[in-house]
Design an enzyme around this catalytic site. Structure first.
Site, PDB file in Angstrom:
ATOM      1  N   ARG A 111     -10.465  -8.469 -19.338  1.00 21.65           N
ATOM      2  CA  ARG A 111     -11.282  -7.247 -19.827  1.00 21.65           C
ATOM      3  C   ARG A 111     -10.133  -6.565 -20.637  1.00 21.65           C
ATOM      4  O   ARG A 111      -8.736  -6.716 -20.554  1.00 21.65           O
ATOM      5  CB  ARG A 111     -11.421  -6.227 -18.681  1.00 21.65           C
ATOM      6  CG  ARG A 111     -12.647  -6.489 -17.777  1.00 21.65           C
ATOM      7  CD  ARG A 111     -12.791  -5.342 -17.016  1.00 21.65           C
ATOM      8  NE  ARG A 111     -11.941  -5.376 -15.804  1.00 21.65           N
ATOM      9  CZ  ARG A 111     -10.866  -4.503 -15.774  1.00 21.65           C
ATOM     10  NH1 ARG A 111     -10.888  -3.303 -16.476  1.00 21.65           N
ATOM     11  NH2 ARG A 111     -10.011  -4.624 -14.712  1.00 21.65           N
ATOM     12  N   TYR A 258     -16.103 -12.453 -22.685  1.00 21.75           N
ATOM     13  CA  TYR A 258     -15.710 -12.495 -21.416  1.00 21.75           C
ATOM     14  C   TYR A 258     -16.308 -11.222 -20.252  1.00 21.75           C
ATOM     15  O   TYR A 258     -16.437 -10.100 -20.720  1.00 21.75           O
ATOM     16  CB  TYR A 258     -14.051 -12.187 -21.503  1.00 21.75           C
ATOM     17  CG  TYR A 258     -13.614 -12.090 -20.077  1.00 21.75           C
ATOM     18  CD1 TYR A 258     -13.474 -13.326 -19.374  1.00 21.75           C
ATOM     19  CD2 TYR A 258     -13.377 -10.933 -19.644  1.00 21.75           C
ATOM     20  CE1 TYR A 258     -12.889 -13.141 -17.917  1.00 21.75           C
ATOM     21  CE2 TYR A 258     -12.830 -10.721 -18.257  1.00 21.75           C
ATOM     22  CZ  TYR A 258     -12.696 -11.941 -17.380  1.00 21.75           C
ATOM     23  OH  TYR A 258     -12.206 -11.763 -16.399  1.00 21.75           O
ATOM     24  N   LYS A 267     -18.776  -3.696 -14.560  1.00 20.42           N
ATOM     25  CA  LYS A 267     -17.899  -2.522 -14.530  1.00 20.42           C
ATOM     26  C   LYS A 267     -18.511  -1.295 -15.290  1.00 20.42           C
ATOM     27  O   LYS A 267     -18.416  -0.056 -15.197  1.00 20.42           O
ATOM     28  CB  LYS A 267     -16.496  -3.077 -14.970  1.00 20.42           C
ATOM     29  CG  LYS A 267     -16.055  -4.281 -14.521  1.00 20.42           C
ATOM     30  CD  LYS A 267     -15.609  -3.928 -12.917  1.00 20.42           C
ATOM     31  CE  LYS A 267     -14.807  -4.936 -12.200  1.00 20.42           C
ATOM     32  NZ  LYS A 267     -14.615  -4.789 -10.764  1.00 20.42           N
ATOM     33  N   HIS A 287     -15.670   1.154  -6.416  1.00 18.98           N
ATOM     34  CA  HIS A 287     -15.039  -0.121  -6.645  1.00 18.98           C
ATOM     35  C   HIS A 287     -14.658  -0.662  -5.327  1.00 18.98           C
ATOM     36  O   HIS A 287     -13.535  -0.613  -4.670  1.00 18.98           O
ATOM     37  CB  HIS A 287     -13.647   0.221  -7.696  1.00 18.98           C
ATOM     38  CG  HIS A 287     -13.231  -1.320  -7.746  1.00 18.98           C
ATOM     39  ND1 HIS A 287     -11.947  -1.398  -8.320  1.00 18.98           N
ATOM     40  CD2 HIS A 287     -13.809  -2.624  -8.083  1.00 18.98           C
ATOM     41  CE1 HIS A 287     -11.948  -2.828  -8.926  1.00 18.98           C
ATOM     42  NE2 HIS A 287     -13.111  -3.604  -8.481  1.00 18.98           N
ATOM     43  N   SER A 309      -6.372  -4.509  -7.803  1.00 14.95           N
ATOM     44  CA  SER A 309      -6.230  -5.954  -7.948  1.00 14.95           C
ATOM     45  C   SER A 309      -5.201  -6.782  -7.009  1.00 14.95           C
ATOM     46  O   SER A 309      -4.362  -6.122  -7.094  1.00 14.95           O
ATOM     47  CB  SER A 309      -6.314  -6.314  -9.387  1.00 14.95           C
ATOM     48  OG  SER A 309      -5.334  -5.796 -10.131  1.00 14.95           O
ATOM     49  N   CYS A 311      -4.940  -7.718  -4.078  1.00 11.79           N
ATOM     50  CA  CYS A 311      -4.891  -7.486  -2.742  1.00 11.79           C
ATOM     51  C   CYS A 311      -5.765  -8.438  -2.006  1.00 11.79           C
ATOM     52  O   CYS A 311      -5.728  -8.337  -0.629  1.00 11.79           O
ATOM     53  CB  CYS A 311      -5.294  -5.898  -2.441  1.00 11.79           C
ATOM     54  SG  CYS A 311      -3.960  -4.767  -3.058  1.00 11.79           S
ATOM     55  N   ASP A 334     -17.312  -6.222  -4.292  1.00 16.14           N
ATOM     56  CA  ASP A 334     -16.843  -5.547  -5.620  1.00 16.14           C
ATOM     57  C   ASP A 334     -17.075  -3.928  -5.654  1.00 16.14           C
ATOM     58  O   ASP A 334     -16.182  -3.093  -5.973  1.00 16.14           O
ATOM     59  CB  ASP A 334     -16.918  -6.527  -6.794  1.00 16.14           C
ATOM     60  CG  ASP A 334     -15.988  -5.881  -7.936  1.00 16.14           C
ATOM     61  OD1 ASP A 334     -15.034  -5.563  -7.673  1.00 16.14           O
ATOM     62  OD2 ASP A 334     -16.460  -5.969  -9.223  1.00 16.14           O
ATOM     63  N   ARG A 425     -12.384 -17.725 -13.306  1.00 16.32           N
ATOM     64  CA  ARG A 425     -13.434 -17.185 -12.389  1.00 16.32           C
ATOM     65  C   ARG A 425     -14.151 -18.030 -12.111  1.00 16.32           C
ATOM     66  O   ARG A 425     -14.676 -19.146 -12.549  1.00 16.32           O
ATOM     67  CB  ARG A 425     -14.246 -15.876 -13.249  1.00 16.32           C
ATOM     68  CG  ARG A 425     -13.510 -14.964 -13.750  1.00 16.32           C
ATOM     69  CD  ARG A 425     -12.882 -13.974 -12.776  1.00 16.32           C
ATOM     70  NE  ARG A 425     -12.096 -12.703 -12.928  1.00 16.32           N
ATOM     71  CZ  ARG A 425     -11.968 -11.729 -12.513  1.00 16.32           C
ATOM     72  NH1 ARG A 425     -12.987 -11.381 -11.653  1.00 16.32           N
ATOM     73  NH2 ARG A 425     -11.139 -10.864 -12.955  1.00 16.32           N
TER      74      ARG A 425
HETATM   75  O1  TSX Z   1      -6.213 -11.953   0.323  1.00 19.04           O
HETATM   76  C1  TSX Z   1      -5.183 -11.524   1.370  1.00 19.04           C
HETATM   77  N1  TSX Z   1      -5.386 -10.861   2.357  1.00 19.04           N
HETATM   78  C2  TSX Z   1      -6.644 -10.349   2.740  1.00 19.04           C
HETATM   79  C3  TSX Z   1      -7.487 -11.376   3.509  1.00 19.04           C
HETATM   80  C4  TSX Z   1      -8.416 -11.219   4.113  1.00 19.04           C
HETATM   81  N2  TSX Z   1      -3.937 -12.238   0.876  1.00 19.04           N
HETATM   82  C5  TSX Z   1      -3.924 -12.867  -0.583  1.00 19.04           C
HETATM   83  C6  TSX Z   1      -3.296 -11.837  -1.605  1.00 19.04           C
HETATM   84  C7  TSX Z   1      -3.694 -12.519  -2.728  1.00 19.04           C
HETATM   85  C8  TSX Z   1      -4.809 -12.176  -3.659  1.00 19.04           C
HETATM   86  C9  TSX Z   1      -2.901 -11.964   1.510  1.00 19.04           C
HETATM   87  N3  TSX Z   1      -1.524 -12.313   1.444  1.00 19.04           N
HETATM   88  C10 TSX Z   1      -2.847 -11.237   2.986  1.00 19.04           C
HETATM   89  C11 TSX Z   1      -3.897 -10.748   3.248  1.00 19.04           C
HETATM   90  O2  TSX Z   1      -4.196 -10.007   4.216  1.00 19.04           O
HETATM   91  N4  TSX Z   1      -1.710 -10.944   3.285  1.00 19.04           N
HETATM   92  C12 TSX Z   1      -0.782 -11.714   2.299  1.00 19.04           C
HETATM   93  C13 TSX Z   1       0.756 -11.817   2.736  1.00 19.04           C
HETATM   94  C14 TSX Z   1       1.023 -13.185   3.293  1.00 19.04           C
HETATM   95  C15 TSX Z   1       1.091 -14.365   2.689  1.00 19.04           C
HETATM   96  C16 TSX Z   1       1.245 -15.483   3.530  1.00 19.04           C
HETATM   97  C17 TSX Z   1       1.297 -15.520   4.845  1.00 19.04           C
HETATM   98  C18 TSX Z   1       1.272 -14.152   5.385  1.00 19.04           C
HETATM   99  C19 TSX Z   1       1.039 -13.059   4.709  1.00 19.04           C
HETATM  100  N5  TSX Z   1       1.754 -16.511   5.368  1.00 19.04           N
HETATM  101  C20 TSX Z   1       2.385 -16.771   6.578  1.00 19.04           C
HETATM  102  O3  TSX Z   1       2.578 -15.925   7.418  1.00 19.04           O
HETATM  103  C21 TSX Z   1       2.364 -18.151   6.977  1.00 19.04           C
HETATM  104 MN    MN Z   2     -13.344  -5.448  -9.049  1.00 22.73          MN
END
Ligand code: TSX
Ligand code: MN
Length: 641
Positions: A111, A258, A267, A287, A309, A311, A334, A425
């Site tokens: 975007r 895209y 969006k 959102h 984004s 998260c 989304d 994607r």
């Molecule tokens: O999606 C994530 N979530 C929500 C899941 C339901 N991620 C990936 C984010 C990138 C898009 C996360 N990353 C989350 C999370 O709750 N937490 C983390 C951070 C994290 C990464 C690796 C570990 C722990 C926390 N690994 C170990 O503890 C072994």
């Molecule tokens: Mn979105």
């Protein structure tokens, strides 16, 4: 399949005039002028008069060779795939069932916020007064004159030699009182096929239009360049523009094929125009993901959640809960359209029909449910290809031998470039999700018990806080920030403001948006409880303090018990946090819960300063006083703590 030829007569010059008056129905004079210049095909007569007028004006402007009204049939989808293979836009992925790979032009991969504009008579309709005449972080304003000029400069004759597809689509289940209809006209078969996945489209929508003829006009062209693309992906990056005119129910997009720039239901419609419609009609276009959570006693509740984004929003929407006896089911990943019903219950629908998810990072570990969803009937865009006709992306697992990268070149792990584009994607039908909720297409929507806001906050922000009341919750949404890869001029990561995770998607003045949220709290309504969560807090060694993923069910469990009036909370300066032992941590070794829930005074006094600066610089006099009241309360609570 309806297929007919429009015979272009001498309306080439008229097209430029037509562009000046854009496509609005109010501009009736030119409708009549154009009608005489187009040979009408009998099939166009099956369209309602308003749709027909829109199609005719679009054809007169863009001068396509053919016009094809999409019926949504399987035969039509098969024909589109065959055409796209001939044109080199997609190739089959024989490892899977009906899966396809698209590689876009490397200049058309995301975007483009800087070229996305909202048009209205007054700048202040669109961006807060504090930013008058300056660049706002909360949206781009364009004048009606510049809007019309942008169309005139780009659209006349832009579809010459191509087919113009007419896509009648519904955002939300066809016939739901919460749904809205759009008609997208496009010269991209990729857009048609993707819209078939992401929306309900075709004859059933044309039928619905016969009952209520209102719809959002969406005009899209991939455009044409002076030096045509050699990638099989036509686009016009230097002239790309995405225009919204909320007062006219109109979206016009040029130059990009895209996702978010060209699948105009998502969006552009569901959020930018949607937020304006929602304000006008007294509901919320947000959102947000929507999930249903069932506890071991069989009680089911729904929550909606907004995250910026990076998260893991799609991961949360498809979460496999670690707590025994709990079940999470997905309504959407989304967007949420939410409205209080006559009983005062907030009801939500997912206006979409599919998932347009970021591929990299998706694996059997992070999102096994997505992995079980995407290897049938899916279009992959800009992922890497394996020698056995499959796909691969960073974060999926060990790289196989002989990977071809997203640009179509042989790739090796030592290359130093990613095999899949970071914004690559999957585009997958939602009904293929093994945990799709049985109410996901419910016409009345699902009842929302709680709203979550979240952010990626390495420091200072506790795992979970409950807002003291609705107004405090609105302040939590307004002050959301998240760690993100910063703009090119900054090195590394920054904590960016992203209120309500809506920063790029507001269709109107953010100050008015806040007032609209505040106005939702009314006598006789059951207001959802509002929470802020942070899965991403780190210790001094840079390690995550919370295991995240399926373990987030522990937080959701506390949230839902709070909604039921069952779980204990203590007052902290920020809001309510879980009381000692109220959050289930059984089976989690080495957890520093005290630290995870702590609200360090110095951090928050500094955060309050950042919020004040943001409010002043970005919102100014348009900020509702209630937000200043909440900021004062925040400071006072920490001063007294
Ligand atoms: O999606 C994530 N979530 C929500 C899941 C339901 N991620 C990936 C984010 C990138 C898009 C996360 N990353 C989350 C999370 O709750 N937490 C983390 C951070 C994290 C990464 C690796 C570990 C722990 C926390 N690994 C170990 O503890 C072994
Ligand atoms: Mn979105």
């Amino acid at each position: 399949m309806m297929h007919f030829k429009i015979i272009p007569e001498n309306y080439v010059n008229k097209a430029a005039k037509c562009a000046q008056i854009a496509l609005g129905c109010s501009r009736a004079a030119h409708q009549t002028a154009l009608r005489g210049s187009i040979k009408l095909n009998p099939q166009i007569a099956t369209l309602t008069p308003k749709v027909r007028a829109f199609v005719e004006r679009s054809a007169a402007l863009c001068e396509p060779e053919h016009v094809h009204v999409c019926d949504g049939s399987d035969a039509e989808a098969a024909a589109l795939l065959q055409l796209m293979q001939q044109q080199g836009t997609v190739k089959p992925l024989p490892k899977y069932d009906n899966c396809w790979l698209t590689r876009t032009d490397p200049a058309d991969v995301a975007r483009v916020e800087s070229r996305t504009f909202i048009c209205s008579e007054h700048e202040r309709d669109v961006v807060p007064i504090a930013r008058a005449g300056q660049k706002s972080a909360l949206g781009n304003y364009i004048t009606p004159a510049d809007y019309d000029k942008a169309v005139t400069d780009r659209f006349p004759g832009c579809m010459r030699g191509r087919t113009m597809y007419v896509i009648p689509f519904s955002m939300g289940p066809v016939g739901s009182p919460l749904s809205k209809i759009g008609v997208e006209v496009t010269d991209s078969p990729y857009v048609v096929y993707s819209m078939r996945v992401m929306t309900r489209m075709g004859n059933k929508v044309l039928d619905a239009l016969r009952k209520d003829e209102n719809f959002v006009r969406c005009l899209h062209s991939v455009g044409r360049t002076s030096n045509p693309s050699t990638t099989g992906w036509p686009c016009d990056p230097p002239r790309t523009i995405i225009l919204h005119r909320p007062t006219d129910n109109e979206i016009i997009s040029y130059g990009s094929g895209y996702g978010g720039n060209s699948l105009l239901g998502k969006k552009c419609f569901a959020l930018r125009l949607g937020s304006v419609m929602a304000r006008r009609e007294g509901w919320l276009a947000e959102h947000m993901l929507i999930v249903g959570i069932t506890d071991p006693e069989g009680r089911k509740r729904y929550i909606a959640a907004a995250f910026p984004s990076a998260c893991g929003k799609t991961n949360l929407a498809m979460m496999t809960p670690s707590l025994p006896g709990y079940k999470v089911e997905c309504v959407g990943d989304d967007i949420a359209w939410m409205k209080f019903d006559k009983n005062g219950v907030l009801r939500a629908i997912n206006p979409e029909n599919g998932f347009f998810g970021v591929a990299p990072g998706t694996s059997a570990g992070t999102n096994p449910v997505a992995m079980a969803s995407v290897f049938r009937n899916t279009v992959f865009t800009n992922v890497a290809e394996t020698s056995d006709g499959g796909v691969w992306w960073e974060g999926m697992g060990a790289a196989p031998e002989n990977v071809v990268d997203w640009k179509g070149k042989p790739w090796s792990a030592t290359a130093g470039t990613p095999a899949a584009h970071p914004n690559s994607r999957f585009c997958t039908p939602a009904n293929q999700c093994p945990i799709i909720d049985d109410q996901w297409e419910s016409a009345e929507g699902v009842p929302i018990s709680a709203i979550l806001f979240g952010g990626r906050r390495p420091e200072g922000v506790p795992l979970v806080v409950e807002a003291r009341d609705w107004q405090h919750g609105v302040f939590m949404g307004a002050t959301m920030r998240s760690e993100a890869t910063a703009a090119a001029e900054h090195s590394g990561k920054m904590i960016m403001h992203d209120p309500f995770a809506m920063r790029p998607f507001f269709g109107y003045n953010f100050g008015d948006y806040l007032r609209h949220w505040l106005s939702m709290a009314q006598e006789g309504r059951t207001m959802p409880k509002i929470f802020h969560v942070n899965w991403f807090r780190k210790n001094e060694q840079g390690q995550f303090l919370w295991p995240g993923f399926g373990e987030n069910a522990r937080v959701l469990e506390w949230v839902l018990r709070r909604c039921a009036g069952a779980a204990a909370a203590r007052d902290a300066p920020l809001g309510r946090v879980p009381a000692a032992r109220a959050l289930r941590t059984d089976g989690l070794a080495g957890l520093d819960l005290e630290r995870l829930l702590s609200t360090p005074r110095d951090f928050w006094m500094n955060e309050a300063d950042c919020i004040e600066k943001y409010f002043k610089e970005e919102v100014g006099d348009d900020l509702p006083n209630e937000m200043w009241d909440e900021l004062n309360k925040l400071r006072k609570n920490f001063e007294q703590a």
